[in-house]
Design a protein around this motif. Structure first.
Motif, short mmCIF file in Angstrom:
data_model
loop_
_atom_site.label_atom_id
_atom_site.label_comp_id
_atom_site.label_asym_id
_atom_site.label_seq_id
_atom_site.Cartn_x
_atom_site.Cartn_y
_atom_site.Cartn_z
N LYS A 5 36.18 -35.06 -61.13
CA LYS A 5 36.24 -36.27 -60.32
C LYS A 5 36.54 -37.47 -61.22
O LYS A 5 36.11 -37.53 -62.37
N VAL A 6 37.26 -38.41 -60.63
CA VAL A 6 37.57 -39.65 -61.34
C VAL A 6 36.68 -40.73 -60.75
O VAL A 6 36.60 -40.90 -59.54
N PHE A 7 35.99 -41.46 -61.61
CA PHE A 7 35.10 -42.53 -61.17
C PHE A 7 35.64 -43.87 -61.64
O PHE A 7 36.04 -44.02 -62.79
N ASP A 8 35.65 -44.83 -60.74
CA ASP A 8 36.03 -46.21 -61.06
C ASP A 8 34.78 -47.06 -60.85
O ASP A 8 34.43 -47.40 -59.72
N TYR A 9 34.12 -47.37 -61.94
CA TYR A 9 32.83 -48.05 -61.84
C TYR A 9 32.95 -49.50 -61.37
O TYR A 9 31.94 -50.13 -61.07
N ASN A 47 29.07 -38.82 -42.83
CA ASN A 47 27.76 -39.26 -43.26
C ASN A 47 27.89 -40.65 -43.89
O ASN A 47 28.28 -40.77 -45.05
N PRO A 48 27.57 -41.70 -43.14
CA PRO A 48 27.68 -43.06 -43.69
C PRO A 48 26.93 -43.26 -45.00
O PRO A 48 27.44 -43.90 -45.92
N ARG A 49 25.74 -42.71 -45.11
CA ARG A 49 24.98 -42.86 -46.36
C ARG A 49 25.72 -42.24 -47.53
O ARG A 49 25.78 -42.81 -48.62
N ARG A 50 26.34 -41.08 -47.32
CA ARG A 50 27.11 -40.44 -48.39
C ARG A 50 28.33 -41.29 -48.76
O ARG A 50 28.66 -41.42 -49.94
N ILE A 51 28.98 -41.87 -47.76
CA ILE A 51 30.15 -42.71 -48.04
C ILE A 51 29.74 -43.92 -48.89
O ILE A 51 30.43 -44.27 -49.85
N ILE A 52 28.64 -44.56 -48.54
CA ILE A 52 28.15 -45.69 -49.35
C ILE A 52 27.84 -45.22 -50.77
O ILE A 52 28.19 -45.89 -51.74
N HIS A 53 27.22 -44.06 -50.87
CA HIS A 53 26.91 -43.50 -52.20
C HIS A 53 28.20 -43.29 -52.99
O HIS A 53 28.25 -43.62 -54.19
N GLN A 54 29.25 -42.80 -52.35
CA GLN A 54 30.53 -42.59 -53.03
C GLN A 54 31.13 -43.92 -53.49
O GLN A 54 31.72 -43.99 -54.57
N ILE A 55 31.00 -44.95 -52.67
CA ILE A 55 31.50 -46.27 -53.08
C ILE A 55 30.75 -46.72 -54.33
O ILE A 55 31.35 -47.16 -55.31
N GLU A 59 33.87 -43.42 -56.48
CA GLU A 59 34.75 -42.33 -56.09
C GLU A 59 35.90 -42.86 -55.22
O GLU A 59 36.14 -42.38 -54.11
N GLN A 60 36.63 -43.81 -55.74
CA GLN A 60 37.69 -44.49 -55.00
C GLN A 60 38.75 -43.51 -54.51
O GLN A 60 39.09 -43.51 -53.32
N GLU A 61 39.29 -42.73 -55.40
CA GLU A 61 40.40 -41.83 -55.03
C GLU A 61 39.99 -40.87 -53.92
O GLU A 61 40.70 -40.72 -52.93
N LEU A 92 33.88 -49.73 -43.85
CA LEU A 92 34.97 -48.79 -43.57
C LEU A 92 36.28 -49.52 -43.33
O LEU A 92 37.34 -49.04 -43.73
N LYS A 93 36.21 -50.68 -42.72
CA LYS A 93 37.43 -51.48 -42.54
C LYS A 93 38.00 -51.88 -43.89
O LYS A 93 39.22 -51.85 -44.10
N VAL A 94 37.13 -52.22 -44.83
CA VAL A 94 37.57 -52.55 -46.18
C VAL A 94 38.23 -51.33 -46.82
O VAL A 94 39.31 -51.43 -47.42
N LEU A 95 37.60 -50.16 -46.70
CA LEU A 95 38.17 -48.94 -47.27
C LEU A 95 39.52 -48.62 -46.65
O LEU A 95 40.45 -48.20 -47.34
N ARG A 96 39.65 -48.83 -45.35
CA ARG A 96 40.94 -48.59 -44.69
C ARG A 96 42.01 -49.53 -45.23
O ARG A 96 43.14 -49.10 -45.48
#
Length: 164
Positions: A5-9, A47-55, A59-61, A92-96
């Protein structure tokens, strides 16, 4: 062997700096957003909590290439229940927007999803009016009607198995 995985901190700061992302860094992962989410009820992997965790992990890519950022129906139930006012729907709108800007998806795809959201509300309104006018007012009658109609739509997964 799988790819690393590529991480962008810095990703979380880019998301948090945009309109709609301001509350991101306040999240303490309580899970209320996921518990109240109607999408996660029918799509177990959403899973919204998982998505926030990824942000937060950067985990951008992976996120910008994920179909999950497009599944939210924009009901704001997560936002209404969040004790930290994180506003997950707006995240999610920001991610889109970022997915379009980064070229992960086309601007046309975003327009398609926006139109699906609009038309879904039209369908909901039409269905309620139809049920009202036909006198379908019990759960048993509705479930029978729903299963019959879903069976006509071959592309719908589950063939009505998600009816409640």
């Amino acid at each position: 062997m799988s790819e690393a995985k590529v991480f962008d901190y810095q990703f979380k700061y880019r998301v948090a700096s945009r309109p709609g992302g301001e509350g991101l860094l306040s999240c303490f992962a309580c899970g209320v957003c996921t518990a109240g989410c109607p999408v996660s009820e029918v799509e177990g992997d959403f899973n919204p909590r998982r998505i926030i965790h990824q942000i937060l992990l950067g985990e951008q890519e992976e996120l910008l290439q994920s179909e999950y950022i497009w599944l939210c129906v924009g009901c704001y139930r997560c936002t209404a229940h969040c004790p930290q006012d994180v506003e997950f729907t707006n995240l999610l709108k920001v991610l889109r927007e970022l997915a379009v800007e980064e070229g992960t998806v086309s601007a046309e795809w975003k327009k398609v999803v926006d139109e699906v959201d609009r038309r879904t509300q039209e369908l909901r309104r039409a269905l309620i009016k139809y049920l009202w006018n036909k006198g379908i007012n019990s759960l048993e009658e509705f479930e029978r009607f729903y299963r019959e109609e879903i069976a006509k739509l071959g592309w719908v997964e589950g063939e009505g198995s998600n009816a409640r």
